[in-house]
Scaffold this motif. Sequence first.
Motif, mmCIF file in Angstrom:
data_model
loop_
_atom_site.group_PDB
_atom_site.id
_atom_site.type_symbol
_atom_site.label_atom_id
_atom_site.label_comp_id
_atom_site.label_asym_id
_atom_site.label_seq_id
_atom_site.Cartn_x
_atom_site.Cartn_y
_atom_site.Cartn_z
ATOM 1 N N LEU A 369 -51.142 -6.407 -54.926
ATOM 2 C CA LEU A 369 -51.815 -5.898 -53.722
ATOM 3 C C LEU A 369 -50.764 -5.695 -52.642
ATOM 4 C CD1 LEU A 369 -54.882 -8.340 -53.563
ATOM 5 C CD2 LEU A 369 -54.695 -6.196 -54.834
ATOM 6 N N VAL A 370 -50.693 -4.492 -52.111
ATOM 7 C CA VAL A 370 -49.750 -4.200 -51.039
ATOM 8 C C VAL A 370 -50.497 -3.525 -49.901
ATOM 9 C CG1 VAL A 370 -47.831 -3.961 -52.659
ATOM 10 C CG2 VAL A 370 -49.110 -1.928 -51.952
ATOM 11 N N GLY A 371 -49.853 -3.523 -48.748
ATOM 12 C CA GLY A 371 -50.468 -2.901 -47.581
ATOM 13 C C GLY A 371 -50.049 -3.610 -46.317
ATOM 14 N N PRO A 372 -50.440 -3.078 -45.171
ATOM 15 C CA PRO A 372 -50.020 -3.667 -43.895
ATOM 16 C C PRO A 372 -50.647 -5.045 -43.684
ATOM 17 C CG PRO A 372 -51.677 -1.978 -43.542
ATOM 18 C CD PRO A 372 -51.308 -1.900 -44.998
ATOM 19 N N SER A 373 -49.989 -5.870 -42.872
ATOM 20 C CA SER A 373 -50.524 -7.189 -42.530
ATOM 21 C C SER A 373 -51.877 -7.023 -41.851
ATOM 22 C CB SER A 373 -49.569 -7.925 -41.585
ATOM 23 O OG SER A 373 -48.353 -8.193 -42.233
ATOM 24 N N GLY A 374 -52.813 -7.923 -42.211
ATOM 25 C CA GLY A 374 -54.156 -7.848 -41.642
ATOM 26 C C GLY A 374 -55.047 -6.858 -42.354
ATOM 27 N N GLY A 375 -54.555 -6.302 -43.456
ATOM 28 C CA GLY A 375 -55.351 -5.302 -44.173
ATOM 29 C C GLY A 375 -56.423 -5.900 -45.059
ATOM 30 N N GLY A 376 -56.377 -7.213 -45.300
ATOM 31 C CA GLY A 376 -57.420 -7.871 -46.084
ATOM 32 C C GLY A 376 -56.978 -8.332 -47.458
ATOM 33 N N LYS A 377 -55.666 -8.313 -47.741
ATOM 34 C CA LYS A 377 -55.168 -8.703 -49.080
ATOM 35 C C LYS A 377 -55.471 -10.172 -49.379
ATOM 36 C CE LYS A 377 -50.887 -7.593 -48.122
ATOM 37 N NZ LYS A 377 -51.062 -7.211 -46.720
ATOM 38 N N ILE A 536 -42.570 -6.058 -57.581
ATOM 39 C CA ILE A 536 -43.818 -5.739 -58.289
ATOM 40 C C ILE A 536 -43.716 -4.449 -59.086
ATOM 41 C CG2 ILE A 536 -45.271 -7.002 -56.671
ATOM 42 C CD1 ILE A 536 -45.939 -4.160 -55.475
ATOM 43 N N ARG A 537 -42.515 -3.965 -59.309
ATOM 44 C CA ARG A 537 -42.358 -2.712 -60.049
ATOM 45 C C ARG A 537 -42.984 -2.781 -61.430
ATOM 46 N NH1 ARG A 537 -36.000 -1.204 -58.847
ATOM 47 N NH2 ARG A 537 -36.251 -0.664 -56.647
ATOM 48 N N ASN A 538 -42.927 -3.961 -62.045
ATOM 49 C CA ASN A 538 -43.410 -4.102 -63.418
ATOM 50 C C ASN A 538 -44.873 -4.513 -63.496
ATOM 51 O OD1 ASN A 538 -40.823 -3.457 -64.438
ATOM 52 N ND2 ASN A 538 -40.171 -5.612 -64.196
ATOM 53 N N ALA A 539 -45.584 -4.545 -62.359
ATOM 54 C CA ALA A 539 -47.006 -4.894 -62.377
ATOM 55 C C ALA A 539 -47.784 -3.856 -63.182
ATOM 56 C CB ALA A 539 -47.548 -4.971 -60.953
ATOM 57 N N ASP A 540 -48.816 -4.311 -63.882
ATOM 58 C CA ASP A 540 -49.635 -3.386 -64.674
ATOM 59 C C ASP A 540 -50.371 -2.393 -63.782
ATOM 60 O OD1 ASP A 540 -49.200 -4.535 -67.357
ATOM 61 O OD2 ASP A 540 -50.202 -6.292 -66.492
ATOM 62 N N GLU A 541 -50.676 -2.850 -62.566
ATOM 63 C CA GLU A 541 -51.363 -1.957 -61.630
ATOM 64 C C GLU A 541 -51.065 -2.415 -60.204
ATOM 65 O OE1 GLU A 541 -55.582 0.383 -61.613
ATOM 66 O OE2 GLU A 541 -55.658 -1.764 -62.031
ATOM 67 N N ILE A 542 -50.945 -1.446 -59.318
ATOM 68 C CA ILE A 542 -50.697 -1.742 -57.908
ATOM 69 C C ILE A 542 -51.824 -1.138 -57.087
ATOM 70 C CG2 ILE A 542 -49.128 -1.405 -55.957
ATOM 71 C CD1 ILE A 542 -46.847 -1.151 -58.036
ATOM 72 N N LEU A 543 -52.383 -1.937 -56.172
ATOM 73 C CA LEU A 543 -53.449 -1.466 -55.272
ATOM 74 C C LEU A 543 -52.927 -1.467 -53.851
ATOM 75 C CD1 LEU A 543 -56.422 -3.615 -56.653
ATOM 76 C CD2 LEU A 543 -55.714 -1.345 -57.387
ATOM 77 N N VAL A 544 -53.068 -0.340 -53.178
ATOM 78 C CA VAL A 544 -52.684 -0.242 -51.771
ATOM 79 C C VAL A 544 -53.940 -0.441 -50.934
ATOM 80 C CG1 VAL A 544 -51.624 1.165 -49.982
ATOM 81 C CG2 VAL A 544 -50.818 1.336 -52.345
ATOM 82 N N ILE A 545 -53.972 -1.546 -50.176
ATOM 83 C CA ILE A 545 -55.146 -1.865 -49.364
ATOM 84 C C ILE A 545 -54.832 -1.630 -47.898
ATOM 85 C CG2 ILE A 545 -56.720 -3.705 -48.654
ATOM 86 C CD1 ILE A 545 -56.405 -4.893 -51.400
ATOM 87 N N SER A 546 -55.592 -0.765 -47.294
ATOM 88 C CA SER A 546 -55.417 -0.439 -45.870
ATOM 89 C C SER A 546 -56.746 0.024 -45.315
ATOM 90 C CB SER A 546 -54.350 0.656 -45.722
ATOM 91 O OG SER A 546 -54.152 0.980 -44.361
ATOM 92 N N ASN A 547 -56.976 -0.213 -44.035
ATOM 93 C CA ASN A 547 -58.233 0.183 -43.390
ATOM 94 C C ASN A 547 -59.453 -0.354 -44.142
ATOM 95 O OD1 ASN A 547 -56.843 1.656 -41.385
ATOM 96 N ND2 ASN A 547 -56.726 3.448 -42.736
ATOM 97 N N ASN A 548 -59.361 -1.622 -44.580
ATOM 98 C CA ASN A 548 -60.481 -2.360 -45.179
ATOM 99 C C ASN A 548 -60.878 -1.886 -46.572
ATOM 100 O OD1 ASN A 548 -60.521 -3.492 -42.623
ATOM 101 N ND2 ASN A 548 -62.217 -2.221 -41.919
ATOM 102 N N SER A 549 -60.095 -1.027 -47.199
ATOM 103 C CA SER A 549 -60.474 -0.537 -48.517
ATOM 104 C C SER A 549 -59.238 -0.209 -49.349
ATOM 105 C CB SER A 549 -61.354 0.712 -48.382
ATOM 106 O OG SER A 549 -60.637 1.743 -47.730
ATOM 107 N N VAL A 550 -59.471 0.089 -50.629
ATOM 108 C CA VAL A 550 -58.378 0.466 -51.535
ATOM 109 C C VAL A 550 -58.059 1.939 -51.309
ATOM 110 C CG1 VAL A 550 -57.639 0.667 -53.934
ATOM 111 C CG2 VAL A 550 -59.078 -1.265 -53.232
ATOM 112 N N GLN A 551 -56.844 2.220 -50.843
ATOM 113 C CA GLN A 551 -56.443 3.592 -50.552
ATOM 114 C C GLN A 551 -55.784 4.269 -51.754
ATOM 115 O OE1 GLN A 551 -57.065 5.112 -47.491
ATOM 116 N NE2 GLN A 551 -58.228 3.239 -47.075
ATOM 117 N N GLU A 552 -55.026 3.493 -52.518
ATOM 118 C CA GLU A 552 -54.348 4.048 -53.686
ATOM 119 C C GLU A 552 -54.355 3.012 -54.805
ATOM 120 O OE1 GLU A 552 -51.090 6.882 -51.345
ATOM 121 O OE2 GLU A 552 -50.414 5.171 -52.529
ATOM 122 N N GLN A 553 -54.243 3.503 -56.046
ATOM 123 C CA GLN A 553 -54.298 2.632 -57.209
ATOM 124 C C GLN A 553 -53.521 3.268 -58.354
ATOM 125 O OE1 GLN A 553 -58.312 1.501 -58.013
ATOM 126 N NE2 GLN A 553 -57.834 0.364 -59.872
ATOM 127 N N GLY A 554 -52.629 2.497 -58.982
ATOM 128 C CA GLY A 554 -51.847 3.029 -60.097
ATOM 129 C C GLY A 554 -50.619 2.190 -60.359
#
Length: 582
Positions: A369-377, A536-554
């Motif tokens: 899980l990545v994203g700005p601080s306070g994004g809800g991770k 986290i380059r080798n993670a099976d999946e990366i989720l970008v969490i911003s603005n209270n929701s999942v913005q990107e996934q892959g």
Amino acid sequence: MSVLKKFMRYYKPYRGIFFLDMFCALVLSLIDLAFPQILNILTDEVFTDTTGNITRVVVYVGAGLLVMYAVRYVCEYYITSWGHAMGARMESDMRQDLFDHYQRLSFSYYDRNNTGEMMSKLISDLFDIAELAHHGPENIFISVLKIIGSFALLMMINVRMTLILLCVTTVMVVFSFRKNIKMRRTFLDNRRKIAKVNSRLQDTLSGIRVVQSFANESLEQEKFSKSNIEFLDSKIESYKVMGSFHAGNGFFQGLLYTVVLVSGGYFIAKGSLKADDLAIYALYIGIFLNPLNVLINFTEQFQKGYSGFVRFLEVIETEPEIVDKKNAVELTDVKGDITFENVSFQYKDDAEVLNSISIDIKAGKTVALVGPSGGGKTTLCSLIPRFYDVTAGAVKVDGIDVRDVTLKSLRKAIGIVQQDVYIFDGSIRDNIAYGKPGATDEEIIEAAKNADIHDFIMSLEDGYNSHVGERGTRLSGGQKQRIAIARVFLKDPKILILDEATSALDNESERHIQASLDRLSKNRTTIVIAHRLSTIRNADEILVISNNSVQEQGTHEELLKRNGLYAKYYNMQFEGLDEIIM
């Protein structure tokens, strides 16, 4: 009355001690009431005897009094020793109940309350409650017996003089009752103010390294001084109320003696009272006033204990927000599948943190899980072990809603390694074994080796018995982190949450700990909250969490190709600007 009933429940395990204490109080009261009556009989019937039997009677009476006061000694010893012990046991029971309830309360309670205030309720409040538990029933029982007994005997000596005495006593009681109401308010305010002092003290001492590093000792002194002065003002106000209370009652007691002297002289002059009876009457006045003084002083103790018990009940009657359902089942044979179904969440009286998030994490996979601080991770991860409950939607483990399983079995299946590691005061062995109470030395050593901390531990003089200091002050950040990892290795959970576990470390420490985390993550469902995207380059999946929701996934490569938020964050880190956006 509701508060009183709840207080009385704590006497139940000690009923035998309590009733024997009351019996001793009864005997003690009767003995104290008996002496003036014995003196009255001797004055009327023995000391006026001219047959020469006075000496023989006095010897018998003296022997009887000796036995009587020996019995009184035994009773007073029991009241003072075992009675106090009963109060101490009740205090211990309340303290244990309060501590146990603190363990059950949800994270949201600790978000709203200060540790120093909680400690105040656990320690200083309960001391006054214990004193009330012991002295309360005993003082009331003895005082009522003595007041009723002495009043009845006073009525037998002279009814009219006793009725005059009753009028003054009634005014005295009304005065005491009105002052008592003011004392209740001031003592409750005392409790709140000393809790703030404890809160300020705990906060400053816990952060003393930060205080001194910023050379802000004077600032902390100023803040503590403010809380201290507020408590002082509250105490002074309570002493003013107590002063008028005790001085007023002292005046009424003097008035009682004045009334007895004047009215007694009047009745002697009229021939309706003998001078000898006035002397006996004065003795009973002393017995009558003593329990009144006890009750007057007891009101202060009662208000302290009562206000402390009210604060105790405020915590005990706070219902944990996160509890097991009545039909909750054990979570067994955990595989590690995690599903978020349209999950939304917001803290009480706050803005929404997560909005309609749906994620499916397969067992054994690693998701970052990545994203700005306070994004809800961190909040999203906190929903899995039910540190908080979802506002809407559901979180499932192996297809079962986490709200349908017991908290203990759910949290046993989850291991968490955080950026801010908490190390308990004690030995290294104790801290690692916290992951599995009762673990063998072999298991502890194996966990330490997996966390790459064994060699360091063996280099210490006391090895695994080495003391770590409060919050692990004798250890470096990397060493504390590896002990925390060893703790999770020992727990051996199927689900692993890594909350920025390496972000506060230098590059060399990070490499060592990252290797330990990779070993820890093997064959476990792992959720990584990442600050440094390179980890986290080798993670099976990366989720970008911003603005209270999942913005990107892959995957890492897929997200870079999209040239979206993840690519933006990655490029900024590559340029050394990660501190701006993370």
